[in-house]
Design a protein around this motif. Sequence first.
Motif, short mmCIF file in Angstrom:
data_model
loop_
_atom_site.label_atom_id
_atom_site.label_comp_id
_atom_site.label_asym_id
_atom_site.label_seq_id
_atom_site.Cartn_x
_atom_site.Cartn_y
_atom_site.Cartn_z
N ALA A 1 -4.51 -3.42 4.48
CA ALA A 1 -4.68 -3.89 2.90
C ALA A 1 -5.61 -5.14 2.64
N ARG A 2 -5.64 -5.85 3.79
CA ARG A 2 -6.44 -7.12 3.66
C ARG A 2 -8.04 -6.74 3.43
N ARG A 3 -8.40 -5.77 3.80
CA ARG A 3 -9.90 -5.46 3.65
C ARG A 3 -10.21 -4.79 2.23
N SER A 4 -9.16 -4.59 1.65
CA SER A 4 -9.04 -3.57 0.16
C SER A 4 -9.25 -4.78 -0.70
N ALA A 5 -8.70 -5.90 -0.40
CA ALA A 5 -8.56 -6.88 -1.54
C ALA A 5 -9.32 -7.99 -1.08
N GLN B 1 7.74 -3.60 -5.19
CA GLN B 1 8.55 -4.17 -4.06
C GLN B 1 7.68 -5.40 -3.55
N PHE B 2 8.35 -6.55 -3.54
CA PHE B 2 7.73 -7.88 -3.15
C PHE B 2 7.72 -7.90 -1.49
N ILE B 3 6.69 -8.41 -0.97
CA ILE B 3 6.70 -8.47 0.33
C ILE B 3 6.10 -9.72 0.94
N SER B 4 6.91 -10.36 1.83
CA SER B 4 6.35 -11.73 2.38
C SER B 4 7.09 -11.64 3.80
N ARG B 5 6.24 -11.44 4.83
CA ARG B 5 6.50 -11.59 6.17
C ARG B 5 5.79 -12.24 6.93
N THR B 6 6.28 -13.11 7.99
CA THR B 6 5.48 -14.08 8.86
C THR B 6 5.70 -13.30 10.45
N SER B 7 4.82 -13.27 11.12
CA SER B 7 4.96 -12.67 12.50
C SER B 7 4.11 -13.70 13.46
N PRO B 8 5.05 -14.34 14.20
CA PRO B 8 4.38 -14.97 15.29
C PRO B 8 3.54 -14.18 16.19
N ILE B 9 2.49 -14.70 16.69
CA ILE B 9 1.62 -13.95 17.90
C ILE B 9 1.86 -14.56 19.14
N ALA C 1 3.96 -4.51 -3.75
CA ALA C 1 3.57 -3.04 -3.55
C ALA C 1 3.99 -2.45 -4.66
N GLY C 2 3.14 -1.53 -5.34
CA GLY C 2 3.53 -0.83 -6.53
C GLY C 2 2.16 -0.16 -7.01
N GLU C 3 2.42 0.82 -7.74
CA GLU C 3 1.29 1.82 -8.20
C GLU C 3 0.26 1.02 -8.95
N LYS C 4 0.68 0.12 -9.86
CA LYS C 4 -0.24 -0.55 -10.75
C LYS C 4 -0.24 -2.11 -10.39
N SER C 5 -0.01 -2.44 -9.05
CA SER C 5 0.34 -3.71 -8.81
C SER C 5 -1.16 -4.59 -8.90
N THR C 6 -1.32 -5.76 -9.21
CA THR C 6 -2.68 -6.70 -9.40
C THR C 6 -2.57 -7.51 -8.20
N LYS C 7 -1.36 -7.75 -7.55
CA LYS C 7 -1.24 -8.41 -6.50
C LYS C 7 -0.86 -7.61 -5.03
N PRO C 8 -1.99 -6.73 -4.77
CA PRO C 8 -1.75 -6.00 -3.40
C PRO C 8 -1.49 -6.59 -2.15
N VAL C 9 -0.72 -6.09 -1.25
CA VAL C 9 -0.24 -6.85 -0.21
C VAL C 9 -1.35 -7.15 0.72
N SER D 1 -0.23 1.43 -1.93
CA SER D 1 1.04 0.63 -2.20
C SER D 1 2.11 1.46 -1.84
N ASP D 2 2.26 2.72 -1.98
CA ASP D 2 3.35 3.33 -1.63
C ASP D 2 3.65 3.45 -0.07
N GLU D 3 2.40 3.58 0.68
CA GLU D 3 2.53 3.47 2.15
C GLU D 3 3.01 2.15 2.79
N ILE D 4 2.47 1.07 2.03
CA ILE D 4 2.81 -0.35 2.44
C ILE D 4 4.46 -0.36 2.18
N ALA D 5 4.75 -0.11 1.03
CA ALA D 5 6.18 -0.20 0.52
C ALA D 5 7.09 0.67 1.71
N LYS D 6 6.90 1.88 1.87
CA LYS D 6 7.65 2.54 2.78
C LYS D 6 7.73 2.24 4.12
#
Length: 279
Positions: free
Chosen positions: A34-38, A180-188, A213-221, A262-267
């Motif tokens: 999703a990063r590249r789309s936004a 669906q609000f998403i906030s995650r941190t993954s240590p590398i 995440a949502g169909e009309k979200s203006t804040k995509p993940v 958004s639906d794929e991300i939410a799932k």
Amino acid sequence: MSLDDERNDGLFGGSGETRTRLPEGEGGDDVYGARRSARGGRTSSRSLVTVVGVVVLLIAAIAFANRGGGESSAGGGDAKTPDAAATAPSGEKPVSGKADGIATGFAKTEQGAQSAAANFAVPLGSADMFDKGKRDAILRTVMAPQSVAKFQAELDKAYTAPFFKNVGLNDDGSTPNGYQFISRTSPIGTKVTDFSDRKATVEVWCSGLLGLAGEKSTKPVTNSWFTLTMELAWIDGDWKAVTHSQKNGPAPVPGDDRASNSDEIAKAVEGYGGFTYAR
């Protein structure tokens, strides 16, 4: 510098990498496309990649230092940057303690300090930080006692209706219906840059997800890469964070993966649990 300006820049020795263990959930999916789309038009929500940035901005006394690699000699000698230790079993038993879902009881070693810093980075960059009760519980678990009150007060001032709106949430911090609000941190990986009997400084290289995440979200993940520097103290038989700061990157070149909707991300977020980090 304003809160949005700071967040717009990005998210959070013996050296080594953490070994990961699957906890309650199971392995991952590719939710980073999703990063590249936004990237082109998303400054406001990408600028809030994790709540850790709020702490960094508000605690003005915390300064981070960029640690450069070794320099080669004029005669073409090898760089003096030490090699990272391979990810391998340490022989030590994993931590078994837990407080509010966060691992506790780390070893009084460089390895234990790395494990503590990686474990602390996960809740500090989670969606739970947007809930007052859960945020306070996280701070009481990961922060040194002398640091808790200050961090609680500063974060209470930061988590306001305008801040929530900037990440797509309701004025009270709740998630709008249908989203669906998403906030995650993954240590590398982790690296100890200073260690003594009762103190340690650990850098944690991380990737983060943030968005709605949502169909009309203006804040995509979207995702971001950052390095968190955490100063730890040995207190009452365990490592606790005294301060932490962050800097951008290192960020890899984005691949050619298709950005998920958004639906794929939410799932994906609903179906795949996070990780517990321990050596």
